[in-house]
Design a protein around this motif. Structure first.
Motif, PDB file in Angstrom:
ATOM      1  N   PRO A  72       2.166   3.439  -4.008  1.00  0.00           N
ATOM      2  CA  PRO A  72       1.570   4.572  -4.734  1.00  0.00           C
ATOM      3  C   PRO A  72       1.457   5.838  -3.894  1.00  0.00           C
ATOM      4  CG  PRO A  72      -0.127   3.014  -4.098  1.00  0.00           C
ATOM      5  CD  PRO A  72       1.183   2.373  -3.746  1.00  0.00           C
ATOM      6  N   LEU A  73       1.666   5.727  -2.587  1.00  0.00           N
ATOM      7  CA  LEU A  73       1.679   6.924  -1.753  1.00  0.00           C
ATOM      8  C   LEU A  73       3.042   7.603  -1.812  1.00  0.00           C
ATOM      9  CD1 LEU A  73      -0.234   5.541   1.359  1.00  0.00           C
ATOM     10  CD2 LEU A  73      -1.149   6.888  -0.537  1.00  0.00           C
ATOM     11  N   VAL A  74       4.096   6.790  -1.896  1.00  0.00           N
ATOM     12  CA  VAL A  74       5.446   7.344  -2.012  1.00  0.00           C
ATOM     13  C   VAL A  74       5.654   7.933  -3.415  1.00  0.00           C
ATOM     14  CG1 VAL A  74       7.904   6.790  -2.003  1.00  0.00           C
ATOM     15  CG2 VAL A  74       6.397   5.791  -0.268  1.00  0.00           C
ATOM     16  N   GLN A 113      -1.278   8.113  -8.368  1.00  0.00           N
ATOM     17  CA  GLN A 113      -2.612   8.310  -7.816  1.00  0.00           C
ATOM     18  C   GLN A 113      -3.590   8.856  -8.857  1.00  0.00           C
ATOM     19  OE1 GLN A 113      -3.771   7.653  -4.647  1.00  0.00           O
ATOM     20  NE2 GLN A 113      -1.823   6.688  -4.147  1.00  0.00           N
ATOM     21  N   ASP A 114      -3.102   9.701  -9.745  1.00  0.00           N
ATOM     22  CA  ASP A 114      -3.972  10.318 -10.742  1.00  0.00           C
ATOM     23  C   ASP A 114      -3.915   9.636 -12.102  1.00  0.00           C
ATOM     24  OD1 ASP A 114      -4.822  12.314  -8.956  1.00  0.00           O
ATOM     25  OD2 ASP A 114      -3.019  13.504  -9.365  1.00  0.00           O
ATOM     26  N   GLN A 158      -0.632   0.358 -12.072  1.00  0.00           N
ATOM     27  CA  GLN A 158       0.202   1.534 -11.829  1.00  0.00           C
ATOM     28  C   GLN A 158       0.881   1.922 -13.142  1.00  0.00           C
ATOM     29  OE1 GLN A 158       0.250   2.597  -8.370  1.00  0.00           O
ATOM     30  NE2 GLN A 158      -1.346   1.028  -8.343  1.00  0.00           N
ATOM     31  N   TYR A 213       1.769   5.182 -16.029  1.00  0.00           N
ATOM     32  CA  TYR A 213       2.003   6.629 -16.015  1.00  0.00           C
ATOM     33  C   TYR A 213       2.710   7.026 -17.305  1.00  0.00           C
ATOM     34  CZ  TYR A 213       3.521  11.214 -14.227  1.00  0.00           C
ATOM     35  OH  TYR A 213       3.722  12.556 -14.036  1.00  0.00           O
ATOM     36  N   SER A 255       3.594   9.271  -5.765  1.00  0.00           N
ATOM     37  CA  SER A 255       2.195   9.673  -5.765  1.00  0.00           C
ATOM     38  C   SER A 255       1.656  10.064  -7.138  1.00  0.00           C
ATOM     39  CB  SER A 255       1.987  10.834  -4.780  1.00  0.00           C
ATOM     40  OG  SER A 255       2.836  11.917  -5.110  1.00  0.00           O
ATOM     41  N   TYR A 256       2.523  10.188  -8.154  1.00  0.00           N
ATOM     42  CA  TYR A 256       2.015  10.485  -9.491  1.00  0.00           C
ATOM     43  C   TYR A 256       1.113   9.378  -9.998  1.00  0.00           C
ATOM     44  CZ  TYR A 256       6.607   8.243 -10.032  1.00  0.00           C
ATOM     45  OH  TYR A 256       7.707   7.438  -9.878  1.00  0.00           O
ATOM     46  N   ARG A 287       0.803  -1.225   0.000  1.00  0.00           N
ATOM     47  CA  ARG A 287       0.000   0.000   0.000  1.00  0.00           C
ATOM     48  C   ARG A 287       0.837   1.277   0.000  1.00  0.00           C
ATOM     49  NH1 ARG A 287      -0.268   2.096   5.126  1.00  0.00           N
ATOM     50  NH2 ARG A 287       0.531   0.778   6.800  1.00  0.00           N
ATOM     51  N   ARG A 288       2.077   1.214   0.467  1.00  0.00           N
ATOM     52  CA  ARG A 288       2.870   2.440   0.550  1.00  0.00           C
ATOM     53  C   ARG A 288       3.408   2.896  -0.803  1.00  0.00           C
ATOM     54  NH1 ARG A 288       5.937   0.581   6.053  1.00  0.00           N
ATOM     55  NH2 ARG A 288       5.487  -1.430   5.117  1.00  0.00           N
TER      56      ARG A 288
END
Length: 278
Positions: A48-50, A55-56, A63, A65, A52-53, A45-46
């Motif tokens: 996509p928080l670390v 997330q959108d 994941q 981008y 964080s690009y 879980r950490r």
């Protein structure tokens, strides 16, 4: 990027990134160590928080981008997923490649589409992504996972090297015993490597360096100044790092034999080319 989903390993990751992140933006793709081994894989879980690009930009739980920077566009894939997740990434990748007018395109994913561990490895990723990469004129494919160095280029009907260029690289202290296929231009084993990529004018230059010595190990240019891209291979004159100590184990001896066979076949192929020119 992170060895295991534990506080101690994340602390190690932050420590390693600290001095780099103060000066350079860090783009990262998921690797298998960031995923938890459930029946359906689950990302720690950490992550996509670390980074964080994501997330959108996620597509479902994938994941993915993309980033446009001047004439370059990067496409980041999540190659660790099951087939149905990879398929939804394929739809995303095709849409992004279709609409991109970037002069240079680089795809980054963890699992090599052309495996150096065995020809049947990563077939799902290759089946789903590779046709798009070739159809939409991707220039460079950066990959990891299999702990060795390898570089491969495609060739046209006239035998001339043409993009995309596929690289496998790693910086882990652990090295894998790989297979050797003549379709690859260059291998490196029992060492660690990183790539420096520079775009200048009509040329994309990729240089590979060994760690920790920092000596140049491989180098090529992709030049777009004519009707079709041209690849200039500077690395073919740099000796391959194929040093291996087999010890007394049977598997070690077998691997050493495989290396010697590869060296012999490559020398013979070079001699045949020289004789043909003469």
């Amino acid at each position: 990027m992170t060895e295991r989903p534990m506080d101690s390993y994340w602390a190690e990751t932050f420590s390693g990134l600290d001095s780099i992140g103060q000066y350079y933006p860090v783009l990262n793709v998921t690797g298998n160590h960031e995923y938890l081994k459930y029946a359906i894989r689950k990302l720690e879980r950490r992550f996509p928080l670390v980074f964080s690009y994501f997330q959108d930009s996620m597509v479902g739980d994938n994941q993915v981008y993309t980033l446009r920077y001047n004439d370059l566009q990067l496409f980041l894939l999540d190659s660790n997923r099951e087939f149905f997740y990879l398929w939804s990434q394929k739809e995303w990748l095709e849409k992004e490649l279709q609409t991109s007018d970037a002069r240079w395109k680089i795809v980054v994913l963890h699992h090599p589409l052309y495996s150096v561990k065995g020809k049947y490895n990563n077939l799902a990723q290759k089946t789903i992504f590779n046709s798009l990469i070739q159809k939409y004129n991707v220039d460079l494919v950066l990959q990891g996972h299999e702990h060795a160095y390898a570089r491969m280029t495609l060739h046209d009907e006239q035998g001339s090297a043409t993009p995309p260029v596929y690289t496998v690289s790693h910086c882990s202290p652990k090295s894998y015993r790989i297979t050797f296929n003549q379709r690859f231009d260059k291998y490196g084993i029992e060492s660690r490597y990183y790539q420096y990529i520079r775009i200048h004018g009509d040329t994309l230059s990729m240089s590979t360096y060994e760690v920790p010595a920092g000596n140049l190990y491989d180098s090529l240019d992709i030049v777009k100044s004519g009707v079709k891209p041209m690849i200039i291979d500077h690395g073919k004159n740099i000796p391959e790092h194929l040093n291996f100590q087999p010890g007394n184990s049977k598997k070690g001896q077998e691997y050493m034999k495989r290396i010697e066979e590869y060296k012999h076949n490559k020398e013979k192929s070079h001699e045949d080319k020289v004789n043909t020119k003469d």
